[in-house]
Scaffold this motif. Sequence first.
Motif, PDB file in Angstrom:
ATOM      1  N   ASP A   8      55.843 -40.354  35.214  1.00 51.60           N
ATOM      2  CA  ASP A   8      55.073 -40.271  33.975  1.00 51.60           C
ATOM      3  C   ASP A   8      55.371 -41.399  33.013  1.00 51.60           C
ATOM      4  O   ASP A   8      54.752 -41.476  31.946  1.00 51.60           O
ATOM      5  N   LEU A   9      56.279 -42.289  33.354  1.00 50.65           N
ATOM      6  CA  LEU A   9      56.541 -43.435  32.490  1.00 50.65           C
ATOM      7  C   LEU A   9      55.313 -44.329  32.341  1.00 50.65           C
ATOM      8  O   LEU A   9      55.190 -45.056  31.362  1.00 50.65           O
ATOM      9  N   ASP A  10      54.382 -44.252  33.282  1.00 45.31           N
ATOM     10  CA  ASP A  10      53.168 -45.053  33.156  1.00 45.31           C
ATOM     11  C   ASP A  10      52.251 -44.527  32.053  1.00 45.31           C
ATOM     12  O   ASP A  10      51.350 -45.229  31.615  1.00 45.31           O
ATOM     13  N   HIS A  11      52.497 -43.336  31.547  1.00 43.57           N
ATOM     14  CA  HIS A  11      51.713 -42.801  30.434  1.00 43.57           C
ATOM     15  C   HIS A  11      51.999 -43.574  29.141  1.00 43.57           C
ATOM     16  O   HIS A  11      51.176 -43.572  28.233  1.00 43.57           O
ATOM     17  N   VAL A  12      53.157 -44.214  29.065  1.00 44.25           N
ATOM     18  CA  VAL A  12      53.552 -44.943  27.862  1.00 44.25           C
ATOM     19  C   VAL A  12      52.580 -46.092  27.578  1.00 44.25           C
ATOM     20  O   VAL A  12      52.356 -46.467  26.431  1.00 44.25           O
ATOM     21  N   PHE A  13      51.973 -46.633  28.611  1.00 45.80           N
ATOM     22  CA  PHE A  13      51.080 -47.778  28.446  1.00 45.80           C
ATOM     23  C   PHE A  13      49.655 -47.380  28.109  1.00 45.80           C
ATOM     24  O   PHE A  13      48.800 -48.244  27.912  1.00 45.80           O
ATOM     25  N   ALA A  14      49.372 -46.087  28.045  1.00 43.87           N
ATOM     26  CA  ALA A  14      48.024 -45.623  27.722  1.00 43.87           C
ATOM     27  C   ALA A  14      47.850 -45.552  26.206  1.00 43.87           C
ATOM     28  O   ALA A  14      48.791 -45.326  25.464  1.00 43.87           O
ATOM     29  N   ASN A  15      46.625 -45.766  25.777  1.00 45.79           N
ATOM     30  CA  ASN A  15      46.324 -45.646  24.363  1.00 45.79           C
ATOM     31  C   ASN A  15      45.104 -44.738  24.204  1.00 45.79           C
ATOM     32  O   ASN A  15      44.029 -45.103  24.673  1.00 45.79           O
ATOM     33  N   SER A  24      44.805 -37.620  33.951  1.00 39.23           N
ATOM     34  CA  SER A  24      45.723 -38.698  34.309  1.00 39.23           C
ATOM     35  C   SER A  24      45.548 -39.136  35.758  1.00 39.23           C
ATOM     36  O   SER A  24      45.875 -40.265  36.107  1.00 39.23           O
ATOM     37  N   ILE A  25      45.004 -38.251  36.597  1.00 43.20           N
ATOM     38  CA  ILE A  25      44.745 -38.627  37.991  1.00 43.20           C
ATOM     39  C   ILE A  25      43.610 -39.643  38.015  1.00 43.20           C
ATOM     40  O   ILE A  25      42.514 -39.388  37.531  1.00 43.20           O
ATOM     41  N   GLY A  26      43.901 -40.798  38.547  1.00 49.26           N
ATOM     42  CA  GLY A  26      42.913 -41.859  38.608  1.00 49.26           C
ATOM     43  C   GLY A  26      42.921 -42.757  37.383  1.00 49.26           C
ATOM     44  O   GLY A  26      42.233 -43.774  37.363  1.00 49.26           O
ATOM     45  N   TYR A  27      43.675 -42.411  36.339  1.00 53.34           N
ATOM     46  CA  TYR A  27      43.694 -43.220  35.125  1.00 53.34           C
ATOM     47  C   TYR A  27      44.946 -44.096  35.051  1.00 53.34           C
ATOM     48  O   TYR A  27      44.859 -45.277  34.787  1.00 53.34           O
ATOM     49  N   HIS A  28      46.087 -43.495  35.268  1.00 51.05           N
ATOM     50  CA  HIS A  28      47.353 -44.222  35.194  1.00 51.05           C
ATOM     51  C   HIS A  28      47.673 -44.836  36.566  1.00 51.05           C
ATOM     52  O   HIS A  28      47.332 -44.268  37.602  1.00 51.05           O
ATOM     53  N   PRO A  29      48.346 -45.994  36.589  1.00 48.93           N
ATOM     54  CA  PRO A  29      48.616 -46.676  37.862  1.00 48.93           C
ATOM     55  C   PRO A  29      49.383 -45.841  38.884  1.00 48.93           C
ATOM     56  O   PRO A  29      49.032 -45.835  40.070  1.00 48.93           O
ATOM     57  N   LEU A  30      50.412 -45.134  38.451  1.00 47.22           N
ATOM     58  CA  LEU A  30      51.189 -44.326  39.397  1.00 47.22           C
ATOM     59  C   LEU A  30      50.535 -42.982  39.696  1.00 47.22           C
ATOM     60  O   LEU A  30      51.053 -42.199  40.474  1.00 47.22           O
ATOM     61  N   HIS A  31      49.382 -42.732  39.064  1.00 47.39           N
ATOM     62  CA  HIS A  31      48.592 -41.525  39.322  1.00 47.39           C
ATOM     63  C   HIS A  31      47.255 -41.887  39.962  1.00 47.39           C
ATOM     64  O   HIS A  31      46.329 -41.083  39.981  1.00 47.39           O
ATOM     65  N   THR A  63      50.153 -30.755  39.720  1.00 46.08           N
ATOM     66  CA  THR A  63      50.332 -30.098  38.426  1.00 46.08           C
ATOM     67  C   THR A  63      49.652 -30.887  37.305  1.00 46.08           C
ATOM     68  O   THR A  63      49.139 -30.287  36.358  1.00 46.08           O
ATOM     69  N   ASP A  64      49.609 -32.216  37.400  1.00 51.81           N
ATOM     70  CA  ASP A  64      48.863 -32.995  36.407  1.00 51.81           C
ATOM     71  C   ASP A  64      47.376 -32.673  36.478  1.00 51.81           C
ATOM     72  O   ASP A  64      46.703 -32.574  35.451  1.00 51.81           O
ATOM     73  N   PHE A  65      46.863 -32.519  37.673  1.00 54.86           N
ATOM     74  CA  PHE A  65      45.455 -32.157  37.848  1.00 54.86           C
ATOM     75  C   PHE A  65      45.178 -30.780  37.253  1.00 54.86           C
ATOM     76  O   PHE A  65      44.197 -30.584  36.531  1.00 54.86           O
TER      77      PHE A  65
END
Length: 78
Positions: A8-15, A24-31, A63-65
């Motif tokens: 979930d550290l890739d969420h930090v780069f989202a705005n 988050s599935i399909g939006y963040h790089p690690l997701h 679980t994110d989905f």
Amino acid sequence: MLATMLVDLDHVFANPLFDPNRNSIGYHPLHSYWAIGAYFLDAIFLKGNYRIIAVGLLFHMFTDFQDFWLWKSMLRLS
């Protein structure tokens, strides 16, 4: 398996950082779908602790989905 939450550290780069209307599935790089495919293949072909990590990542994606659909239904009710 708890360590797989570091994905979930890739969420930090989202705005914005959190948006209940964004899946988050399909939006963040690690997701991404490519990453999920890699986690799935890793769960099949890797051995030992690496397989446990891959399965943990797959559970995390699931679980994110679910979380997205829960937020979506909660926002619709209010």
